[in-house]
Design a protein around this motif. Structure first.
Motif: not given
Length: 289
Positions: A109-112, A117-118, A124-125, A200-204
């Motif tokens: 969970a910490i790793l996630i 952001w990545n 999206f990539d 959406v990505t701002s609160v990811a």
């Protein structure tokens, strides 16, 4: 007297024909430009679309949202530990493996959260790569071209009576207003989607912090589904534009100019409607149970 009536009739005809030709000339230029810009816009990643907005959203996410996500992560994993212990017959059947399981889940969970952001940008990539390949395969000219239909239009219009000419002038004026409205609709869909992606990505980090929780994990899973839906919505948009391009290719063969123009309007309205529907369609695909 007849001379005056004929002169007045000719003057009115020239005025109406001039108005009709003026309304029709360049009527589809703005829509053609916007449709041609769709493939470019939807094929860009959030970073490529606007670097300044991207950097601002990333800074907000890392400085404001991640600390909140850390607190949520601590709560979720503490609740997970309590549930693991309580489930084993009120501490009478406690095995050491469950603590290793909890440590592994907490580390994951910490790793996630630290790499949220990545992960998000990776989605999206991938979607952008799919869109780029699709655009290369199905790419075609989606511009509306009625120049061949309008070649001898002025001559044909001058042969018509005043009543039908006035009706055509009203129709051309209405169609011009409609095309501007459709231009705005296409703009809203394409640019609104990118703004939604940034929001959406701002609160990811917050939903991603719940991924490893037994009861809270659904929040993170649903978020990932919506993320994939947003990313691959661009693919559906590209398909819509490709279908639109095929439809408008036969417009120039129409003999009736007004019928050809109304057909163009109908196809453009259909394009706008399907563009609006791509959001709900992509969510239905990725969030179906």
């Amino acid at each position: 007297m007849d001379f005056l009536i004929n002169a007045l009739t000719d003057w009115l005809k020239e005025m109406l024909v001039g108005g009709i030709m003026s309304n029709l000339s360049g009527m589809f230029d703005s829509v053609n430009q916007q449709v041609a810009d769709i493939s470019v816009q939807v094929g860009q990643t959030p970073q490529g679309w606007n670097g300044s907005i991207f950097n601002m959203i990333q800074n907000l996410s890392e400085t404001i949202i991640i600390p909140i996500a850390g607190a949520i992560l601590a709560f979720v994993m503490t609740l997970e530990l309590i549930q693991l212990i309580v489930e084993k017959n009120n501490l009478h059947d406690v095995d050491t493996w469950m603590f290793f399981k909890w440590v592994f889940k907490s580390a994951a969970a910490i790793l996630i959260v630290t790499n949220t952001w990545n992960i998000v940008m990776g989605v999206f990539d991938v979607a952008q790569s799919v869109v780029a390949q699709a655009a290369g395969i199905i790419g075609s000219d989606a511009s509306i071209d009625i120049s061949t239909v309008m070649a001898d239009m002025e001559t044909r219009l001058m042969e018509m009576d005043l009543g039908p000419l006035f009706g055509l002038w009203v129709q051309s004026l209405f169609i011009g207003i409609t095309m501007w409205a459709l231009y705005i609709c296409i703009f809203i869909v394409i640019y609104g989607r990118m703004i939604e992606i940034y929001l959406v990505t701002s609160v990811a980090p917050i939903p991603m912090a719940t991924m490893m929780g037994k009861e809270w994990g659904g929040m993170g899973q649903n978020y990932l589904r919506s993320l994939f839906a947003l990313g691959f919505q661009a693919f559906l948009i590209i398909v819509c534009v490709a279908i639109y391009a095929v439809l408008v290719q036969g417009i120039a063969t129409e003999d009736d100019i007004i019928m050809a123009i109304w057909t163009c309007v109908g196809y453009t309205v259909l394009l706008c409607f399907t563009l609006f529907k791509t959001g709900s369609l992509s969510k239905a695909v990725f969030q179906a149970h």
